[in-house]
Motif scaffolding. Sequence first.
Motif, PDB file in Angstrom:
ATOM      1  N   ASN A  60       0.873  -1.180   0.000  1.00 25.87           N
ATOM      2  CA  ASN A  60       0.000   0.000   0.000  1.00 25.87           C
ATOM      3  C   ASN A  60       0.903   1.221   0.000  1.00 25.87           C
ATOM      4  O   ASN A  60       1.621   1.470   0.973  1.00 25.87           O
ATOM      5  CB  ASN A  60      -0.904   0.016   1.225  1.00 25.87           C
ATOM      6  N   SER A  79      -3.635   7.446   0.355  1.00 30.10           N
ATOM      7  CA  SER A  79      -3.396   6.011   0.199  1.00 30.10           C
ATOM      8  C   SER A  79      -3.634   5.650  -1.259  1.00 30.10           C
ATOM      9  O   SER A  79      -4.665   6.008  -1.835  1.00 30.10           O
ATOM     10  CB  SER A  79      -4.355   5.221   1.106  1.00 30.10           C
ATOM     11  N   PHE A  82      -2.891   0.067  -3.749  1.00 37.86           N
ATOM     12  CA  PHE A  82      -3.104  -1.018  -2.787  1.00 37.86           C
ATOM     13  C   PHE A  82      -3.218  -2.331  -3.557  1.00 37.86           C
ATOM     14  O   PHE A  82      -4.058  -2.463  -4.445  1.00 37.86           O
ATOM     15  CB  PHE A  82      -4.375  -0.736  -1.992  1.00 37.86           C
ATOM     16  N   GLY A  94      -4.971  -7.856   3.568  1.00 37.06           N
ATOM     17  CA  GLY A  94      -5.436  -6.495   3.314  1.00 37.06           C
ATOM     18  C   GLY A  94      -5.728  -5.752   4.601  1.00 37.06           C
ATOM     19  O   GLY A  94      -5.367  -4.572   4.762  1.00 37.06           O
ATOM     20  N   LYS A  98      -3.917  -2.321   6.064  1.00 40.40           N
ATOM     21  CA  LYS A  98      -4.656  -1.109   6.397  1.00 40.40           C
ATOM     22  C   LYS A  98      -4.505  -0.739   7.871  1.00 40.40           C
ATOM     23  O   LYS A  98      -4.509   0.444   8.221  1.00 40.40           O
ATOM     24  CB  LYS A  98      -6.137  -1.290   6.032  1.00 40.40           C
ATOM     25  N   LEU A 101      -1.259   0.998   8.023  1.00 41.56           N
ATOM     26  CA  LEU A 101      -1.381   2.304   7.369  1.00 41.56           C
ATOM     27  C   LEU A 101      -1.951   3.346   8.330  1.00 41.56           C
ATOM     28  O   LEU A 101      -1.519   4.509   8.330  1.00 41.56           O
ATOM     29  CB  LEU A 101      -2.279   2.170   6.133  1.00 41.56           C
ATOM     30  N   SER A 110      -8.323   8.390   0.231  1.00 36.49           N
ATOM     31  CA  SER A 110      -8.173   7.521  -0.930  1.00 36.49           C
ATOM     32  C   SER A 110      -9.264   7.881  -1.929  1.00 36.49           C
ATOM     33  O   SER A 110     -10.421   8.037  -1.549  1.00 36.49           O
ATOM     34  CB  SER A 110      -8.283   6.054  -0.523  1.00 36.49           C
ATOM     35  N   ALA A 117     -11.843  -2.677  -2.819  1.00 34.76           N
ATOM     36  CA  ALA A 117     -11.126  -1.891  -1.811  1.00 34.76           C
ATOM     37  C   ALA A 117     -12.097  -1.066  -0.976  1.00 34.76           C
ATOM     38  O   ALA A 117     -11.888  -0.880   0.229  1.00 34.76           O
ATOM     39  CB  ALA A 117     -10.101  -0.987  -2.487  1.00 34.76           C
TER      40      ALA A 117
END
Length: 350
Positions: A60, A79, A82, A94, A98, A101, A110, A117
């Motif tokens: 990411n 962001s 990804f 995932g 996150k 992040l 984002s 996503a």
Amino acid sequence: MAEITPYNDELHREQILDLFSDVAFKGDIWEYQFVENPGAVNRGFNPVVAVDQGRVVGFNSVVPVSIIWSGQHMDAMWSCDFKVQLEYRGKGVGRLIKEDLAKKSPVLMSFGISPVAAIVLERMGWKASRDVHYLKRIRRPRSFRDVALMGYQFLGRLGVSAISAPGYESRTHDELPEPEVVDRLWQRSMGGYDKTVVRDWRYLDWRYQKHPLAEYEFIEILTPEGQLAAIGVVRVDQQQARLVDYLGPAKALPLKYFLVKTMLSTWPEMAAYSAMTSDAEFKQVMRSLGFYQGREQPRFFVWASPQMADGSNPRPCNQGWFIMGGDSDGELLQSARESWNHQVTNRDDV
């Protein structure tokens, strides 16, 4: 088992590029997008990398930016890019990415993300904005659908009040004005915004003038006294002119009307014109000039740390944003792809 590890350019870059093997030009824009942007120059490039036994299985990226948040300057991050290896999807990688992040910035944004996503982000507390729309005006139809949409454009103009823009003048260049001129305009304009990316010269120079593949035009709007009142950033290809960014006052309906009208008159041979924006005034202006507003909304999501939710920030984190298409890494990639297709394979995107 996948785990998060600090990014190491020598170990990880080529493996990450392999994750994006479907993006032929990714290596050509890597330095520009991730290393040379002003936020990374100031704060370093610190993406999230997931590995399993030394192999990169998820990534990411981030683009640090300065933003206005409830009238105050602060740091935030976009962001973007990804990706999780196919065989690791649905196994919590995932979510792991996150969660890491969220440790990197008090505010994350984002824009232009995929439906898959979006599901992940919503489950993790990100909030979707309902204010961003895609607007388009078709001048030369190329399909039966375009003909139908032109009728929709006409109907959309009905009931929209006329807008006048007395006294403004315009000029178009392939370079931004001098840094001090742009920065003065930003300083005069920034107080009108609740939430937006800081659009000073350094940011605009990186975003539009230093793009290694794409080219942009800059419409300068001048007052009757000759003072710079606004700048519109336009990307033109063989078929379409896109208004991708705007620097100027937050509330300035006649000025925005003149800017969009200038775009239409400067490139009269285009088959279509478009923009993505959250701004209610731009939407009003464009509808009055024959643009239709698409029903499907570009996905813009925001996450704010719990520390941001206090009495000094009364509006929800996903409200009050000024967003243009140029804010999206999707525009960065689309412009690169179209230029790549034209220059390298000598074909146009469809």
